[in-house]
Design a protein around this motif. Structure first.
Motif, mmCIF file in Angstrom:
data_model
loop_
_atom_site.group_PDB
_atom_site.id
_atom_site.type_symbol
_atom_site.label_atom_id
_atom_site.label_comp_id
_atom_site.label_asym_id
_atom_site.label_seq_id
_atom_site.Cartn_x
_atom_site.Cartn_y
_atom_site.Cartn_z
ATOM 1 N N THR A 45 0.874 -1.330 -0.029
ATOM 2 C CA THR A 45 0.051 -0.184 0.110
ATOM 3 C C THR A 45 1.000 1.266 0.046
ATOM 4 N N PRO A 46 0.685 1.937 -0.960
ATOM 5 C CA PRO A 46 1.495 3.301 -1.050
ATOM 6 C C PRO A 46 1.233 4.161 0.222
ATOM 7 N N ASP A 47 2.579 4.666 0.612
ATOM 8 C CA ASP A 47 2.573 5.443 1.900
ATOM 9 C C ASP A 47 2.318 4.754 3.220
ATOM 10 N N SER A 48 2.427 3.607 2.905
ATOM 11 C CA SER A 48 2.537 2.646 4.421
ATOM 12 C C SER A 48 3.663 1.939 4.672
ATOM 13 N N PRO A 49 4.098 1.877 6.018
ATOM 14 C CA PRO A 49 5.728 1.454 6.288
ATOM 15 C C PRO A 49 6.007 0.031 5.723
ATOM 16 N N ASP A 50 7.105 -0.149 5.612
ATOM 17 C CA ASP A 50 7.574 -1.531 5.498
ATOM 18 C C ASP A 50 8.051 -1.988 6.968
ATOM 19 N N TYR A 51 8.093 -3.265 7.194
ATOM 20 C CA TYR A 51 8.500 -3.612 8.500
ATOM 21 C C TYR A 51 9.664 -4.915 8.576
ATOM 22 N N LEU A 52 10.109 -4.783 9.868
ATOM 23 C CA LEU A 52 10.924 -6.022 10.106
ATOM 24 C C LEU A 52 10.288 -7.041 11.060
ATOM 25 N N LEU A 53 10.232 -8.141 10.519
ATOM 26 C CA LEU A 53 9.840 -9.213 11.356
ATOM 27 C C LEU A 53 10.753 -10.155 12.025
ATOM 28 N N GLN A 54 10.849 -10.403 13.506
ATOM 29 C CA GLN A 54 11.873 -11.271 13.907
ATOM 30 C C GLN A 54 11.244 -12.357 14.637
ATOM 31 N N ARG A 55 11.895 -13.624 14.527
ATOM 32 C CA ARG A 55 11.713 -14.761 15.439
ATOM 33 C C ARG A 55 12.568 -14.715 16.413
ATOM 34 N N ILE A 56 12.300 -14.550 17.599
ATOM 35 C CA ILE A 56 13.338 -14.225 18.580
ATOM 36 C C ILE A 56 14.098 -15.862 18.996
ATOM 37 N N ASN A 57 15.386 -15.616 19.030
ATOM 38 C CA ASN A 57 15.872 -17.108 19.260
ATOM 39 C C ASN A 57 15.883 -17.106 20.803
ATOM 40 N N GLU A 111 3.483 -22.729 19.020
ATOM 41 C CA GLU A 111 4.504 -23.736 19.347
ATOM 42 C C GLU A 111 5.598 -22.877 20.328
ATOM 43 N N GLY A 112 5.199 -21.826 20.771
ATOM 44 C CA GLY A 112 6.234 -21.423 21.864
ATOM 45 C C GLY A 112 7.200 -20.353 21.251
ATOM 46 N N ASN A 113 7.043 -20.032 19.870
ATOM 47 C CA ASN A 113 8.168 -18.981 19.291
ATOM 48 C C ASN A 113 7.694 -17.722 19.701
ATOM 49 N N PHE A 114 8.510 -16.990 19.854
ATOM 50 C CA PHE A 114 8.232 -15.379 20.043
ATOM 51 C C PHE A 114 8.688 -14.515 18.971
ATOM 52 N N TRP A 115 7.825 -13.819 18.377
ATOM 53 C CA TRP A 115 7.976 -12.845 17.538
ATOM 54 C C TRP A 115 7.735 -11.253 17.944
ATOM 55 N N ARG A 116 8.559 -10.453 17.225
ATOM 56 C CA ARG A 116 8.422 -9.161 17.308
ATOM 57 C C ARG A 116 8.455 -8.316 15.899
ATOM 58 N N VAL A 117 8.030 -7.064 15.994
ATOM 59 C CA VAL A 117 8.061 -6.154 14.826
ATOM 60 C C VAL A 117 8.464 -4.960 14.844
ATOM 61 N N TYR A 118 9.315 -4.707 14.345
ATOM 62 C CA TYR A 118 10.117 -3.011 13.968
ATOM 63 C C TYR A 118 9.406 -2.487 13.099
ATOM 64 N N LEU A 119 9.395 -1.136 12.943
ATOM 65 C CA LEU A 119 9.258 -0.438 11.561
ATOM 66 C C LEU A 119 10.569 -0.430 11.004
ATOM 67 N N LEU A 120 10.470 -0.636 9.617
ATOM 68 C CA LEU A 120 11.822 -0.667 8.651
ATOM 69 C C LEU A 120 12.130 0.803 8.341
ATOM 70 N N LEU A 121 13.452 1.204 8.914
ATOM 71 C CA LEU A 121 13.737 2.500 8.294
ATOM 72 C C LEU A 121 14.005 2.788 6.934
ATOM 73 N N ASP A 122 13.353 3.404 6.102
ATOM 74 C CA ASP A 122 13.434 3.551 4.718
ATOM 75 C C ASP A 122 14.722 4.003 4.236
ATOM 76 N N GLY A 123 15.512 3.692 3.206
ATOM 77 C CA GLY A 123 16.701 4.593 2.777
ATOM 78 C C GLY A 123 17.819 4.450 3.743
ATOM 79 N N THR A 124 17.992 3.456 4.657
ATOM 80 C CA THR A 124 19.334 3.355 5.346
ATOM 81 C C THR A 124 19.998 2.173 4.933
#
Ligand code: NDG
Length: 374
Positions: A45-57, A111-124
């Motif tokens: 979606t234009p003007d909506s942010p990208d994200y970073l998804l992580q499965r935490i070890n 399954e007991g996995n932990f997840w988190r999401v950050y905003l992805l910083l554009d142009g970095t």
């Protein structure tokens, strides 16, 4: 459904628990980290942010809720400080956690996995290998400013996300225990590396000892200051320090040392050809200047003297940890081929040797830079 579509469907299901704007067009594996599984989430979606998804070890971080409390605390503190700093851009200079619909900073799946999401910083971008003194200087400023902004955060509020993370005495005990267990019978392949570790054990414990004697203060430190944990903008100006998982009480020399480890050596962390491992002193000087510019107003003289010790200690600790994991059967770090941890350990030990051979130069550079900026 093939395996990939299946995996992507699972990741999209995980993402549906977070407050995500717009509609996702793709989810792809991302980055070169050794610990978590990280995915870039692209927004369709234009003007909506990208994200970073992580499965935490959670084999590495045993208590994820406490880990996430640290990150919430640190990002809140950094944001507040930056909001009061003229010219700062808090949204770009601090990581932003995306909450779940239940207003949590992480989601735990069935399954007991932990997840988190950050905003992805554009142009970095980040650099695994530093190319120019300007980049090194910016990295020094970024990690220095990080320490400066957190200098007034009470370390008692932080949990030890990994207890004894950079405690070399404890790392040496784990190493000796792995040697005793020797589960894969690998210890006999590495007599030189074992001797390398043991010969330096006493000297490498100096920072631990000074800390115990109360001569080095505990501060809020990052503890994983690999150069690629700084995001730079398109003009190569440092923007944001990332990977806050190991922010804990520690000594400043740890942050300086881990950053030097990954800044001054233009070969890869796991370089096979040891003759390529070298120290670029222009990069050392540039990083040191940037770092002290931000920190010398509050560092003690003993902390400044400890910085070059940190520069040899951190590659030593990393080599020790890679070697321990190799002997132990490769349970901790992700590896990409069977002897990967051994190759990493050898590269780190070579870097220790090169730094040791140039200790006087490192000391003089740190001391002269500190004198200039006091
Ligand atoms: C990981 C490690 C870090 C180490 C690096 C080596 C953890 C939590 O790999 O300590 O310096 O590249 O173990 N992080 O980031």
């Amino acid at each position: 459904m093939n395996e990939n579509t299946n995996a992507e469907a699972n990741l999209r299901e995980v993402l549906s628990h977070f407050i995500i704007e717009g509609s996702i067009s793709s989810v792809r594996l991302y980055g070169s980290g050794h610990i978590h599984d990280t995915y870039a989430v692209t927004n369709g979606t234009p003007d909506s942010p990208d994200y970073l998804l992580q499965r935490i070890n959670h084999n590495v971080f045993k208590n994820v809720p406490l880990l996430m409390e640290n990150i919430e605390l640190v990002t809140r503190h950094l944001r507040q400080k930056l909001e009061n700093l003229p010219g700062a851009r808090p949204d770009e200079e601090v990581l932003t956690l995306v909450p779940t619909h239940a207003q949590q900073s992480f989601y735990q799946d069935a399954e007991g996995n932990f997840w988190r999401v950050y905003l992805l910083l554009d142009g970095t971008r980040s650099y695994d290998i530093v190319e120019t003194p300007q980049q090194a200087h910016e990295g020094g400023k970024a990690f220095g400013k990080f320490l400066a902004l957190l200098a007034d955060l009470d370390t008692n509020q932080l949990h030890d996300s990994i207890p004894d993370f950079h405690n070399v005495e404890s790392r040496l005990r784990l190493f000796e225990a792995a040697l005793q267990r020797n589960p894969k019978d690998r210890a006999r392949q590495v007599p030189q590396e074992i001797a390398f570790v043991q010969q330096r054990a006493e000297q490498m414990s100096t920072i631990c000892r000074l800390g115990r004697e109360g001569r080095l203060p505990l501060r809020t430190t990052h503890n994983d200051t690999k150069f690629n944990n700084v995001l730079l903008d398109k003009y190569d100006k440092a923007l944001c320090v990332i990977d806050l998982d190991t922010v804990m009480p520690g000594y400043v020399a740890y942050d300086f040392g881990d950053a030097i480890r990954t800044t001054v050596n233009k070969a890869a962390e796991d370089e096979k050809d040891l003759s390529k491992i070298n120290v670029d002193f222009h990069l050392f000087k540039a990083f040191t200047e940037g770092f002290l510019q931000e920190t010398c107003s509050f560092l003690t003289q003993e902390e400044i003297v400890s910085l070059p010790l940190g520069a040899t200690l951190l590659p030593y600790i990393m080599g020790l940890r890679f070697l321990t994991d190799y002997i132990d059967g490769d349970h901790y770090y992700k590896i990409h081929f069977p002897e990967h941890n051994l190759q990493r350990a050898r590269a780190q030990f070579r870097l220790v040797e090169v730094l040791e051979a140039n200790m006087d130069l490192l000391r003089n550079t740190v001391q002269e830079t500190a004198t200039l900026c006091k």
